[in-house]
Design an enzyme around this catalytic site. Structure first.
Site, PDB file in Angstrom:
ATOM      1  N   GLU A 118       0.817  -1.216   0.000  1.00 15.84           N
ATOM      2  CA  GLU A 118       0.000   0.000   0.000  1.00 15.84           C
ATOM      3  C   GLU A 118       0.854   1.272   0.000  1.00 15.84           C
ATOM      4  O   GLU A 118       0.637   2.176   0.801  1.00 15.84           O
ATOM      5  CB  GLU A 118      -0.959   0.000   1.193  1.00 15.84           C
ATOM      6  CG  GLU A 118      -1.887  -1.196   1.187  1.00 15.84           C
ATOM      7  CD  GLU A 118      -2.971  -1.139   2.258  1.00 15.84           C
ATOM      8  OE1 GLU A 118      -4.090  -1.582   1.973  1.00 15.84           O
ATOM      9  OE2 GLU A 118      -2.693  -0.671   3.374  1.00 15.84           O
ATOM     10  N   GLU A 136     -12.466  -1.788  12.189  1.00 17.89           N
ATOM     11  CA  GLU A 136     -12.457  -1.040  10.938  1.00 17.89           C
ATOM     12  C   GLU A 136     -13.602  -1.454  10.010  1.00 17.89           C
ATOM     13  O   GLU A 136     -14.225  -0.612   9.373  1.00 17.89           O
ATOM     14  CB  GLU A 136     -11.106  -1.268  10.235  1.00 17.89           C
ATOM     15  CG  GLU A 136     -11.028  -0.686   8.844  1.00 17.89           C
ATOM     16  CD  GLU A 136      -9.684  -0.945   8.161  1.00 17.89           C
ATOM     17  OE1 GLU A 136      -8.793  -1.544   8.793  1.00 17.89           O
ATOM     18  OE2 GLU A 136      -9.534  -0.529   6.998  1.00 17.89           O
ATOM     19  N   GLU A 186      -1.820 -11.783  13.328  1.00 20.69           N
ATOM     20  CA  GLU A 186      -2.261 -10.390  13.504  1.00 20.69           C
ATOM     21  C   GLU A 186      -3.775 -10.335  13.452  1.00 20.69           C
ATOM     22  O   GLU A 186      -4.385 -10.629  12.422  1.00 20.69           O
ATOM     23  CB  GLU A 186      -1.650  -9.481  12.417  1.00 20.69           C
ATOM     24  CG  GLU A 186      -2.085  -8.017  12.546  1.00 20.69           C
ATOM     25  CD  GLU A 186      -1.408  -7.076  11.544  1.00 20.69           C
ATOM     26  OE1 GLU A 186      -0.162  -7.131  11.391  1.00 20.69           O
ATOM     27  OE2 GLU A 186      -2.119  -6.280  10.913  1.00 20.69           O
ATOM     28  N   ASP A 237      -8.389  -8.912   4.417  1.00 21.18           N
ATOM     29  CA  ASP A 237      -8.123  -7.748   5.263  1.00 21.18           C
ATOM     30  C   ASP A 237      -9.154  -7.578   6.377  1.00 21.18           C
ATOM     31  O   ASP A 237      -9.989  -6.689   6.292  1.00 21.18           O
ATOM     32  CB  ASP A 237      -8.098  -6.496   4.372  1.00 21.18           C
ATOM     33  CG  ASP A 237      -7.577  -5.290   5.104  1.00 21.18           C
ATOM     34  OD1 ASP A 237      -7.112  -5.443   6.242  1.00 21.18           O
ATOM     35  OD2 ASP A 237      -7.643  -4.190   4.545  1.00 21.18           O
TER      36      ASP A 237
END
Ligand code: GCW
Length: 726
Positions: A317, A419, A413, A391
């Site tokens: 990104e 989000e 993770e 994601d």
């Protein structure tokens, strides 16, 4: 008539009680699960009889002092009387009835004389035990190291808060994962990327001279759930964090956290040698670059002797990385690893990598890139992998790298901040999501090769293990933006400690400490939490749909977006809904992402007869009239799932209205208000998505179904400037 003195006395008693329960009485959420609410009088008396004196081992290190102070704070708030402090003389002076003795196993003559089962306890583990001696019963809290002692104190306080007594104590545990870390996506200007609980708690500007008491409370809260490290800054990192000014600030935080067993780590910007080092390259094989990082590491360790190491987001990104120089992720990670290795530090190299130039199915890219590097990473490197290959979506299959990289320690993770799951407004208990991932079977070494066993190192025999949670912490008074989002922070810590704990048990543990020990409340509220995860999947992305959130901020539904720069940024990429059907073909006839899983898993996902409905459209593209197991068509089933999600949100709100009677008014009403928002937004999600899919499919509404109240254009016209966290 009451005399003036009696009235005065009553007033004083009330004031004293109020002061004793501290900030907790306001129930503003600040105290988290460490409220230490007063115990019922009869219980309190019994507990204080067994907690008359606290004796702590010598020498009195900052960690032992922290453990002792926390124990006294908790006991005095819960029982109304504070245990007397006695410092161990180091002599073999036998404890008496009502003593609590805390220290490491080797601490004092009588602790080592006790013949405690120290061999059953591992590093950072604890033992809390009632000992019946000649002079009465006393309690021992011990571990091999100071962290273990701190964790033992918190284990006892947790036990007492949950309604347990002091009699016959026998609590012991050892963490299964070595690095249990929060990752803060906090920028140096206090903006928190994907943060929904206010600004960053790190007041970088005023550090190191001005110290917020919150830093200590942050450390206490983390230590209480076993978290032993924190990455202070965003993975989209500013190189300035590595300048002397900021190193001094980080060092101050490290000093505050140290007694609580929490180490500081930093996110390193790959191009730092160029950005702040005056070099014209960041090539990992360049000798000047290598020297720069070595000296930088030395400088950091001089200020922070127990610095944990670096976390890196590279070539992802827009972040710089070794690929700019034709080097691999292993070249990059190993170069940094060499810089921190002499100091015992680690490098956590993120696998969240996908490329703007690569036409390969996005969910395949990380595996494709990292798999060939298995075995090439230095011993002090962990590759940090998100739970799913995309994601942090409401539901994804587990990432195929788990079980696919046996030679490399893979760090999990998870995203604690929500989000993609309603920010901090929706009640969604992530413990259930994480448990699903950790329980998933990779089949890497036959049946039972769960993701949990990959992460805790058992499957492939790794000593270096880790789990990271992207923090949901900010300056909001309640830390996480809502009462129930605290549960996600709590559950993350507990699962990092032991990835095989049950998420329902964790929920109950949290509820007892946070709200009430009443079994009717605890059972009901745990049910509500457990169903909340499936509810959000149903009203946002049922049947394996994914990534159909609003552009940029990721708030609200936008499955129609198709005009963004890169294909995989567009929601339509993930479902391609059209008159012919919906879904992403990841079988052998499509992108063949199923081949990245071990045989039985790939076969199960790839076969329409065996793929779970939960992942249906993730792996398969199907016509709208595809017949589901229950006889419904795919279209009917999709509508039914969205409707069910809304019903579940409504039912959660109903359930809270009756459970709320066990809870103080402040938090009862606050949670209820959030649930009102959640119900409204669940309806919005359902209506907007169904309006769009119906338009794409060109089908009639199934019988009895309520069409959305607005046109598709209405939902498409909604905009959300200033949405947080973007
Ligand atoms: O989930 C995405 C987020 C980005 C984040 C990125 C990552 C820190 O939208 O905000 O950047 O993942 O994990 O690197």
């Amino acid at each position: 008539m009451m005399t003036v003195t009696r009235r005065l006395h009553l007033l004083m008693t009330t004031l004293a009680l109020l002061a004793m329960s501290g900030a907790g009485l306001a129930e503003d959420g600040y105290d988290l699960w460490l409220r230490y609410a007063p115990l019922p009088a009869a219980v309190a008396d019994k507990v204080s009889a067994q907690a008359r004196t606290v004796t702590v081992g010598q020498p009195l290190t900052p960690a032992l002092a922290a453990a002792r102070d926390e124990l006294r704070l908790g006991l005095s708030r819960m029982t109304g009387s504070s245990p007397v402090l006695a410092e161990s003389t180091g002599e073999s002076q036998a404890p008496r009835e009502g003593d609590i003795v805390i220290g490491t196993f080797g601490d004092s003559q009588w602790l080592s004389a006790l013949d405690l089962p120290a061999d059953d306890i591992g590093p950072e583990g604890y033992l809390v035990r009632t000992i019946a001696a000649k002079d009465g019963r006393y309690t021992v809290i011990a571990g091999h190291d100071e962290r273990g002692v701190v964790y033992g104190v918190f284990a006892l306080l947790r036990h007492l808060q949950a309604g347990g007594g002091m009699a016959g104590l026998d609590l012991s545990d050892t963490p299964r994962v070595k690095l249990r870390l929060l990752n803060h996506w906090d920028n140096l200007d206090r903006y928190v990327e994907r943060g929904y609980a206010g600004q960053s708690i790190w007041d970088w500007w005023r550090l190191p001279n001005i110290v917020d008491p919150r830093y200590t409370d942050y450390a206490r809260a983390n230590a209480s759930i076993g978290i032993n490290g924190t990455v202070l800054n965003n993975v989209n990192a500013a190189a300035e964090v590595l300048t002397p000014r900021y190193i001094a600030k980080a060092a101050k935080l490290a000093d505050i956290f140290r007694p609580w067993g929490i180490q500081v780590y930093l996110s390193a910007r790959w191009s730092a040698p160029r950005d702040i080092g005056g070099l014209d390259t960041a090539d990992p094989l360049d000798p000047d670059v290598r020297r720069w990082w070595r000296e930088k590491a030395d400088e950091i360790y001089a200020a922070i002797p127990d610095f944990g190491g670096f976390l890196v987001k590279a070539n992802s990104e827009g972040q710089p990385g070794p690929r700019e120089y034709g080097r691999s992720h292993a070249d990059g990670a190993n170069m940094l690893a060499a810089a921190v290795a002499p100091h015992g530090g680690v490098v956590m190299w993120r696998a969240f990598v996908y490329s703007e130039t690569d036409p390969e199915d996005r969910v395949r890219q990380a595996y494709t890139e990292f798999k060939p590097l298995d075995g090439e990473f230095a011993d002090n490197v962990l590759v940090q992998v998100k739970n799913g290959p995309l994601d942090f979506q409401p539901r994804e299959p587990f990432h195929p790298m788990f079980g696919g990289m046996p030679e490399t320690p893979l760090m999990m993770e998870f995203q604690v901040t929500k989000e993609y799951l309603g920010f901090s407004t929706h009640l969604v208990y992530l413990g259930a999501l994480w448990e699903e991932v950790l329980d998933a079977d990779t089949w890497a070494d036959g049946q039972g090769s769960t993701v949990a066993k990959v992460v805790d190192g058992r499957l492939h025999g790794h000593e270096l293990t880790g789990m990271a949670g992207v923090a949901n912490i900010g300056r909001d008074r309640d830390w996480s933006g809502s009462d129930f989002d605290q549960a996600n922070w709590y559950a993350f810590g507990r699962l990092a400690w032991n990835p095989e704990l049950s998420s329902r048990d964790i929920a109950k543990e949290w509820l007892r400490q946070t709200f009430s020990t009443d079994p009717a409340f605890v059972d009901g509220a745990a049910d509500l939490m457990m169903r909340s995860r499936e509810a959000v999947v149903d009203y946002m992305t049922p049947l394996g749909l994914t990534h159909i959130m609003g552009t940029g901020h990721h708030y609200g539904p936008a499955p129609w977006v198709d005009d963004l720069g890169r294909p995989e940024w567009n929601p339509v990429y993930y479902h391609h809904a059209g008159p012919d059907g919906i879904g992403f073909d990841r079988t052998a006839s499509g992108s063949n992402a199923v081949e990245q899983y071990h045989g039985p898993v790939g076969e199960r996902f790839g076969d329409l007869a065996t793929v779970p409905d939960e992942y249906l459209l993730w792996f398969h593209r199907l016509p709208w009239d595809h017949e589901m197991a229950d006889g419904k068509t795919l279209w009917e089933s999709l509508v039914a799932h969205y409707d069910h999600g809304v019903k579940e949100a409504e039912a959660m709100r109903e359930a809270w209205l009756s459970l709320g009677k066990h809870v103080d008014e402040t938090r009862r009403d606050r949670v209820a208000d959030f649930l009102d928002v959640q119900v409204a937004e669940a309806r919005w999600w359902r209506n907007a998505c169904l309006a769009y899919f119906q338009d794409r499919a060109g089908l009639d509404w199934p019988a009895g179904v309520q069409p959305p109240p607005h046109s598709l254009e209405h939902y498409q016209s909604l905009e959300f400037p200033y949405a947080p966290g973007n």
